[in-house]
Scaffold this active site. Structure first.
Site, mmCIF file in Angstrom:
data_model
loop_
_atom_site.group_PDB
_atom_site.id
_atom_site.type_symbol
_atom_site.label_atom_id
_atom_site.label_comp_id
_atom_site.label_asym_id
_atom_site.label_seq_id
_atom_site.Cartn_x
_atom_site.Cartn_y
_atom_site.Cartn_z
ATOM 1 N N ASP A 230 47.307 38.380 48.864
ATOM 2 C CA ASP A 230 47.261 39.650 48.135
ATOM 3 C C ASP A 230 48.528 40.448 48.429
ATOM 4 O O ASP A 230 48.929 40.602 49.592
ATOM 5 C CB ASP A 230 46.030 40.453 48.568
ATOM 6 C CG ASP A 230 45.834 41.693 47.716
ATOM 7 O OD1 ASP A 230 45.088 41.601 46.719
ATOM 8 O OD2 ASP A 230 46.423 42.750 48.058
ATOM 9 N N ILE A 231 49.180 40.935 47.369
ATOM 10 C CA ILE A 231 50.386 41.743 47.536
ATOM 11 C C ILE A 231 49.999 43.114 48.082
ATOM 12 O O ILE A 231 49.141 43.806 47.507
ATOM 13 C CB ILE A 231 51.131 41.885 46.198
ATOM 14 C CG1 ILE A 231 51.531 40.503 45.667
ATOM 15 C CG2 ILE A 231 52.358 42.781 46.348
ATOM 16 C CD1 ILE A 231 52.144 40.527 44.284
ATOM 17 N N GLU A 272 46.802 41.233 41.639
ATOM 18 C CA GLU A 272 47.850 40.880 42.596
ATOM 19 C C GLU A 272 47.397 39.797 43.562
ATOM 20 O O GLU A 272 48.018 39.584 44.604
ATOM 21 C CB GLU A 272 48.281 42.122 43.385
ATOM 22 C CG GLU A 272 47.241 42.698 44.324
ATOM 23 C CD GLU A 272 46.303 43.701 43.655
ATOM 24 O OE1 GLU A 272 45.762 44.548 44.381
ATOM 25 O OE2 GLU A 272 46.119 43.631 42.424
#
Length: 351
Positions: A230-231, A272
């Protein structure tokens, strides 16, 4: 015609050859069956008319039966090409033997040749294969048996008929081949739309899930680990810099995942979030996660970070079990400061 040059023999790649095979096989079986039946009916009609048929008329039968058998058991388009060549030439030879018992044998050369070359047009997957077979058909039927003599009007008209039918057969073959090529291209584009993420080029969630479930069914010599990536602070990037900047971060992050994860299943799960199904033991999975942390920071300007949750891939439970474990590990990574990975409760930060 230039677009069809790569298809001179079988097709440009394995996927297209497989598609051609699935489409050509039933056509080949039907065409060869009709040719065999037509020859049998013609032989019966000649026998019923009072002609005494010699055993030599059966010389073309083994070739027709062999071609049909090959088509019925063919594993690939290459086998169908062999079947088509044997079938068309042996059928032409079988009818050539029958015409010897007709009152005017040369009268049947043109119609038989025309029917054989036209009916064979859809069977072949390659242009050169088809042209060779068609030339063979006309040679078998006409050498020593051509209607009329050179210089006569009937000779010229016969040449015109033969040439026109041959040209039409080539056109039909190219037309059918072009349809198959365009159909394959359309299917490939639809598959990309259905299974690839339009922003990053990675597999989308649907395709990733399908491949992950397939991996559950396959034997593996190595353990599998599921990484959920996950960004960090992605919403802030979109809100402050705009969605174009967010897309750039997605693209660079996906490029790192695709490069480092080559050979492993990877995809964008949504928003994301990305997923990787890693083949290897726990130590290798942790090294891979660390490389992802470094790779994303190096690939983004200003440097961006990701958090990673890692869980051993459970092949005996529903896919949601592995997803949930990785998601819980990801939550711990976020909770303990982001820019790190978590496996089984052990928190590891970036160097």
């Amino acid at each position: 015609m230039r677009k069809l040059l790569p298809y001179s023999y079988y097709g440009s790649d394995r996927d297209e050859q497989q598609l051609f095979f699935s489409e050509l096989r039933p056509v080949a079986i039907i065409s060869q069956s009709v040719g065999l039946l037509s020859w049998f009916v013609a032989a019966m009609m000649l026998a019923a008319s009072g002609q005494t048929l010699q055993a030599t008329v059966l010389f073309g039968l083994p070739g027709m039966l062999l071609s049909l058998l090959i088509s019925l058991r063919a594993p690939s388009v290459k086998a169908l090409v062999v079947s088509g060549i044997i079938g068309t030439t042996s059928t032409a030879f079988a009818f050539r033997l029958l015409t010897a018992y007709c009152p005017d044998p040369t009268f049947w050369v043109l119609p038989v040749g025309t029917v054989l070359t036209l009916s064979a047009a859809p069977i072949f997957g390659g242009m050169l294969n088809y042209i060779g077979a068609a030339v063979g058909v006309w040679a078998i039927l006409t050498i020593g048996n051509f209607p009329a003599r050179p210089g006569e009007l009937s000779f010229n008209l016969s040449l015109l008929v033969m040439g026109s039918s041959f040209a039409m057969a080539i056109y039909l073959h190219a037309y059918f081949l072009n349809l198959r090529v365009r159909s394959h291209s359309a299917r490939r584009e639809l598959a990309e739309i259905a299974y690839k993420d339009v922003v990053t080029g990675l597999f989308n969630r649907r395709k990733f899930t399908l491949e992950a479930r397939r991996a559950q069914q396959l034997p593996s010599q190595h353990p599998l680990f599921f990484l959920m990536i996950d960004i960090d602070d992605f919403k802030k990037i979109n809100d402050t810099l705009g969605h174009d900047a967010g897309d750039e971060v997605l693209i660079h992050t996906a490029a790192v995942i695709g490069r480092l994860g080559m050979g492993h299943l990877s995809g964008r799960l949504g928003g994301e979030e990305f997923g990787v199904l890693f083949h290897g033991d726990a130590a290798d999975a942790l090294d891979f996660a660390a490389a992802l942390l470094d790779g994303v920071r190096a690939a983004t300007h200003p440097p961006r970070t990701v958090s990673i949750g890692i869980a051993e891939f459970d092949k005996d439970s529903d896919l949601s079990v592995s997803y949930k474990r990785a998601d819980e590990a990801l939550y711990l990574a976020k909770r303990h400061g982001k820019n790190r990975y978590v496996l089984a409760g052990a928190i590891q930060a970036a160097a």
